[in-house]
Design a protein around this motif. Structure first.
Motif, mmCIF file in Angstrom:
data_model
loop_
_atom_site.group_PDB
_atom_site.id
_atom_site.type_symbol
_atom_site.label_atom_id
_atom_site.label_comp_id
_atom_site.label_asym_id
_atom_site.label_seq_id
_atom_site.Cartn_x
_atom_site.Cartn_y
_atom_site.Cartn_z
ATOM 1 N N ARG A 177 0.801 -1.039 -0.053
ATOM 2 C CA ARG A 177 0.022 0.144 -0.033
ATOM 3 C C ARG A 177 0.872 1.436 0.132
ATOM 4 O O ARG A 177 0.717 2.199 -0.907
ATOM 5 C CB ARG A 177 -0.877 0.005 1.228
ATOM 6 C CG ARG A 177 -1.987 1.145 1.261
ATOM 7 C CD ARG A 177 -2.835 1.181 2.394
ATOM 8 N NE ARG A 177 -3.910 0.061 2.040
ATOM 9 C CZ ARG A 177 -4.884 0.462 1.580
ATOM 10 N NH1 ARG A 177 -5.054 1.640 0.886
ATOM 11 N NH2 ARG A 177 -6.064 -0.494 1.088
ATOM 12 N N GLN A 178 1.917 1.428 0.860
ATOM 13 C CA GLN A 178 2.658 2.932 1.058
ATOM 14 C C GLN A 178 3.276 2.955 -0.293
ATOM 15 O O GLN A 178 3.141 4.016 -0.739
ATOM 16 C CB GLN A 178 3.356 2.640 2.319
ATOM 17 C CG GLN A 178 4.179 3.968 2.694
ATOM 18 C CD GLN A 178 4.905 3.747 3.842
ATOM 19 O OE1 GLN A 178 4.664 2.903 4.722
ATOM 20 N NE2 GLN A 178 5.620 4.992 4.157
ATOM 21 N N PRO A 179 4.153 2.257 -0.828
ATOM 22 C CA PRO A 179 4.802 2.544 -1.861
ATOM 23 C C PRO A 179 3.976 2.985 -3.260
ATOM 24 O O PRO A 179 4.189 3.683 -3.891
ATOM 25 C CB PRO A 179 5.693 1.503 -2.420
ATOM 26 C CG PRO A 179 5.720 0.440 -1.100
ATOM 27 C CD PRO A 179 4.486 0.847 -0.527
ATOM 28 N N ILE A 180 2.762 2.051 -3.268
ATOM 29 C CA ILE A 180 1.885 2.380 -4.409
ATOM 30 C C ILE A 180 1.298 3.795 -4.268
ATOM 31 O O ILE A 180 1.115 4.612 -5.194
ATOM 32 C CB ILE A 180 0.926 1.416 -4.668
ATOM 33 C CG1 ILE A 180 1.863 0.041 -5.207
ATOM 34 C CG2 ILE A 180 -0.058 1.663 -5.689
ATOM 35 C CD1 ILE A 180 0.830 -1.202 -5.444
ATOM 36 N N GLU A 181 0.855 3.839 -3.122
ATOM 37 C CA GLU A 181 0.242 5.233 -2.770
ATOM 38 C C GLU A 181 1.124 6.570 -2.838
ATOM 39 O O GLU A 181 1.069 7.323 -3.483
ATOM 40 C CB GLU A 181 -0.222 5.304 -1.155
ATOM 41 C CG GLU A 181 -1.572 4.563 -1.094
ATOM 42 C CD GLU A 181 -1.911 4.609 0.337
ATOM 43 O OE1 GLU A 181 -1.041 5.063 1.313
ATOM 44 O OE2 GLU A 181 -2.910 4.196 0.833
ATOM 45 N N GLY A 182 2.506 6.091 -2.617
ATOM 46 C CA GLY A 182 3.525 7.350 -3.077
ATOM 47 C C GLY A 182 3.890 7.460 -4.507
ATOM 48 O O GLY A 182 3.924 8.616 -4.985
ATOM 49 N N LEU A 183 3.506 6.302 -5.123
ATOM 50 C CA LEU A 183 3.936 6.379 -6.641
ATOM 51 C C LEU A 183 2.575 7.275 -7.359
ATOM 52 O O LEU A 183 2.985 8.100 -8.154
ATOM 53 C CB LEU A 183 3.878 4.968 -7.246
ATOM 54 C CG LEU A 183 5.233 4.226 -7.014
ATOM 55 C CD1 LEU A 183 5.161 2.779 -7.558
ATOM 56 C CD2 LEU A 183 6.344 5.035 -7.785
ATOM 57 N N LEU A 184 1.528 7.106 -6.696
ATOM 58 C CA LEU A 184 0.206 7.776 -7.150
ATOM 59 C C LEU A 184 0.386 9.138 -6.975
ATOM 60 O O LEU A 184 -0.168 10.156 -7.835
ATOM 61 C CB LEU A 184 -1.074 7.251 -6.547
ATOM 62 C CG LEU A 184 -1.119 5.840 -6.881
ATOM 63 C CD1 LEU A 184 -2.992 5.314 -6.006
ATOM 64 C CD2 LEU A 184 -1.887 5.619 -8.392
ATOM 65 N N ARG A 185 0.986 9.636 -5.782
ATOM 66 C CA ARG A 185 1.230 10.950 -5.643
ATOM 67 C C ARG A 185 2.055 11.573 -6.385
ATOM 68 O O ARG A 185 1.788 12.846 -7.016
ATOM 69 C CB ARG A 185 1.657 11.094 -3.929
ATOM 70 C CG ARG A 185 0.402 10.862 -3.213
ATOM 71 C CD ARG A 185 0.773 11.477 -1.685
ATOM 72 N NE ARG A 185 1.949 10.750 -1.071
ATOM 73 C CZ ARG A 185 1.731 9.540 -0.307
ATOM 74 N NH1 ARG A 185 0.784 8.927 -0.085
ATOM 75 N NH2 ARG A 185 2.956 8.969 0.215
ATOM 76 N N VAL A 186 3.216 10.918 -6.995
ATOM 77 C CA VAL A 186 3.981 11.306 -7.663
ATOM 78 C C VAL A 186 3.552 11.681 -9.199
ATOM 79 O O VAL A 186 3.716 12.861 -9.883
ATOM 80 C CB VAL A 186 5.092 10.322 -7.492
ATOM 81 C CG1 VAL A 186 6.234 10.805 -8.935
ATOM 82 C CG2 VAL A 186 6.137 10.308 -6.460
ATOM 83 N N MET A 187 2.877 10.523 -9.582
ATOM 84 C CA MET A 187 2.161 10.543 -10.914
ATOM 85 C C MET A 187 1.063 11.789 -11.114
ATOM 86 O O MET A 187 0.985 12.493 -11.932
ATOM 87 C CB MET A 187 1.548 9.115 -11.171
ATOM 88 C CG MET A 187 2.533 8.090 -11.708
ATOM 89 S SD MET A 187 3.947 8.471 -12.710
ATOM 90 C CE MET A 187 4.845 7.328 -12.496
ATOM 91 N N GLN A 188 0.577 12.074 -10.046
ATOM 92 C CA GLN A 188 -0.613 13.048 -9.904
ATOM 93 C C GLN A 188 0.028 14.354 -10.137
ATOM 94 O O GLN A 188 -0.489 15.316 -10.851
ATOM 95 C CB GLN A 188 -1.293 12.987 -8.421
ATOM 96 C CG GLN A 188 -2.561 13.912 -8.528
ATOM 97 C CD GLN A 188 -3.713 13.025 -9.091
ATOM 98 O OE1 GLN A 188 -4.131 12.101 -8.805
ATOM 99 N NE2 GLN A 188 -4.292 13.934 -10.071
ATOM 100 N N ARG A 189 1.157 14.493 -9.320
ATOM 101 C CA ARG A 189 1.901 15.914 -9.545
ATOM 102 C C ARG A 189 2.828 15.999 -11.176
ATOM 103 O O ARG A 189 2.629 16.824 -11.545
ATOM 104 C CB ARG A 189 3.179 16.131 -8.484
ATOM 105 C CG ARG A 189 2.354 16.363 -7.098
ATOM 106 C CD ARG A 189 3.732 16.745 -6.156
ATOM 107 N NE ARG A 189 4.419 15.672 -5.813
ATOM 108 C CZ ARG A 189 4.461 14.751 -4.983
ATOM 109 N NH1 ARG A 189 3.391 14.909 -4.046
ATOM 110 N NH2 ARG A 189 5.503 13.818 -4.823
ATOM 111 N N LEU A 190 3.108 14.765 -11.372
ATOM 112 C CA LEU A 190 3.696 14.871 -12.852
ATOM 113 C C LEU A 190 2.519 15.180 -14.048
ATOM 114 O O LEU A 190 3.158 15.717 -14.814
ATOM 115 C CB LEU A 190 4.423 13.555 -13.056
ATOM 116 C CG LEU A 190 5.408 13.205 -14.246
ATOM 117 C CD1 LEU A 190 6.531 14.317 -14.151
ATOM 118 C CD2 LEU A 190 5.885 12.224 -14.165
ATOM 119 N N TYR A 191 1.478 14.564 -13.828
ATOM 120 C CA TYR A 191 0.509 14.716 -14.830
ATOM 121 C C TYR A 191 -0.677 15.890 -14.504
ATOM 122 O O TYR A 191 -1.517 15.517 -14.749
ATOM 123 C CB TYR A 191 0.086 13.425 -15.242
ATOM 124 C CG TYR A 191 1.188 12.535 -15.992
ATOM 125 C CD1 TYR A 191 1.134 12.683 -17.489
ATOM 126 C CD2 TYR A 191 1.997 11.615 -15.341
ATOM 127 C CE1 TYR A 191 2.259 11.632 -18.191
ATOM 128 C CE2 TYR A 191 2.673 10.737 -15.934
ATOM 129 C CZ TYR A 191 3.059 11.078 -17.253
ATOM 130 O OH TYR A 191 3.834 10.278 -18.015
#
Length: 458
Positions: free
Chosen positions: A318-332
């Motif tokens: 859960r924690q790594p995937i949530e972090g990746l989603l936050r990164v992608m949200q900012r990136l796009y």
């Protein structure tokens, strides 16, 4: 694998039990046969000794009267000889000079009543015979030829016989008690064998469970105390695990040092080429970028190969995937994409390194965000025993069925106009395969592409 190990241990347990029980059965049967034979021989010898005693008494008591009558005086001492058809008999036959009977039953015990004992016609020598007696009972007979003191008297044949039932009755009782005793002994030995095999193999079962924990990533070493016969093996296992962990750690350190040593000159070359114009500078920048991607690609594979063999690699999803989603949200962020986790089971743990999980899921999310129109969804659940399933869906244009396998080939890009190197999905597939998993593309319920990633669970 665990089921195969359990079946192997169960098969060993049953083989040991079957061999032990077969040996117990053979031993008990042979012991029963031997004891029965010894007792039968003992009873037979006792009967013959008793018949010999009666025959000696008859020999001492028989006399020929002056009128030729046979007189037995004093009478034999066993009262059964006076009881009709009691099973114990004596008889005296007169013989001619050639030893042939001329007067069968010239004198006989009262127990014979009105019957006589008949030996086989061909048998005249002294010895032991099996003959038919009163009521067709089988008799054991002992014979002796006697020359009377009176010179004019003919030879006599003395016969003492006893019913063979005298043997059968004690032998039957003995066999009955022997059967009960040996049956109880066999049952006790069987219970002892079962307990011994189960208790004796219990440390191996515990060792198997510890190895399964170590293989599944729940334990780094084999813990617990074991019998002295197995403890050296456990110690050797732990030494091998320690050496392996040390080698993996050294390999990771060397790989990191190598990456740092190579990337630094590449960075210097890239920065220098960026300050220059011309075809040579462009060529240098292109080759430096390619070298960086190759280093990242091969280091990721090497790190995954090392981590897949390490027992202590455990990464909650859960924690790594949530972090990746936050990164992608900012990136796009400029595209306004909706990145969601509508179905995500709790307690899912990946048996591997967090960096590799981020590498795989990050590449898949990045690819989905590039092609999505408005929406990207990530789901995770427990799949087959020992596996996790991560699914990433987008609502983009999707890919034709015949093209879905090509996207995982190295260097393949479905659209040259979009940014990328064509290595991301190939890295995902190689990392998943290294961990014993797989990745597959199919049509998404959102209308675009769904990429399913199977990984080992801890």
């Amino acid at each position: 694998m665990m089921r195969q190990r359990a079946r192997a241990l169960g098969s060993l347990r049953w083989r040991l039990l079957a061999g032990t029980l077969a040996w117990i059965l053979v031993t008990v049967v042979l012991a029963g046969w031997g004891l029965g034979s010894l007792f039968r021989q003992h009873i037979t010898e006792q009967l013959r000794a008793e018949l010999t005693l009666h025959l000696n008494q008859l020999t001492a008591a028989v006399n020929v009267a002056p009128d030729g009558r046979l007189v037995v005086s004093p009478p034999l001492s066993d009262p059964r000889l006076e009881q009709p058809l009691s099973g114990l008999y004596w008889q005296i036959d007169r013989l001619d000079e050639q030893g042939r009977p001329v007067a069968v039953g010239a004198a006989r015990s009262r127990s014979l009543w009105d019957q006589v004992l008949a030996l086989p016609a061909a048998d005249s020598a002294d010895g032991v015979y099996e003959i038919a007696g009163p009521e067709k009972h089988s008799l054991t007979a002992l014979t002796r030829t006697l020359e009377p003191a009176e010179t004019e008297a003919a030879p006599l044949r003395l016969i003492v016989a006893a019913d063979s039932q005298v043997l059968a009755e004690p032998i039957g009782r003995f066999n009955h008690m022997l059967l009960i005793s040996l049956g109880a002994l066999a049952a006790g030995l069987t219970v002892a064998a079962v307990v011994q095999v189960v208790v004796g193999l219990r440390p191996l079962a515990r060792l198997r469970r510890q190895l399964a924990k170590q293989h599944g990533g729940a334990s780094v070493r084999i813990e617990g105390s074991f019998p002295s016969e197995i403890q050296p093996l456990v110690d050797d296992f732990n030494r091998v695990l320690d050496v392996n962990a040390d080698m993996v750690q050294r390999a990771r350190t060397q790989a990191g040092n190598l990456a740092h040593a190579v990337k630094t000159p590449l960075t210097i070359l890239g920065n220098a080429a960026a300050r220059e114009d011309g075809p040579l500078a462009a060529l240098v920048q292109e080759q430096v970028g390619m070298a960086r991607r190759q280093i990242d690609y091969h280091l990721a594979r090497a790190r995954a190969a090392a981590a897949s063999d390490a027992a202590d690699s455990r990464t909650p999803l859960r924690q790594p995937i949530e972090g990746l989603l936050r990164v992608m949200q900012r990136l796009y962020a400029q595209r306004g994409l909706q990145l969601e986790m509508p179905a995500f089971a709790d307690g899912l743990v990946f048996r591997g390194e967090e960096q590799d999980l981020q590498e795989m899921v990050g590449n898949l999310l990045d690819n989905a965000c590039k092609w999505a129109e408005r929406q990207v969804q990530v789901t995770a659940l427990a799949a087959d025993p020992g596996q996790l399933l991560i699914q990433i869906d987008d609502d983009g244009p999707g890919i034709a069925d015949e093209e879905r396998e090509r996207i995982f080939l190295r260097g393949v890009r479905m659209d040259e106009q979009r940014p990328g190197s064509g290595l991301g999905l190939d890295i995902v597939r190689d990392l998943a395969t290294t961990y014993g998993g797989q990745v597959r593309a199919e049509r998404s319920p959102l209308g675009g592409l769904r990429v399913s990633l199977w990984l080992p669970a801890a």
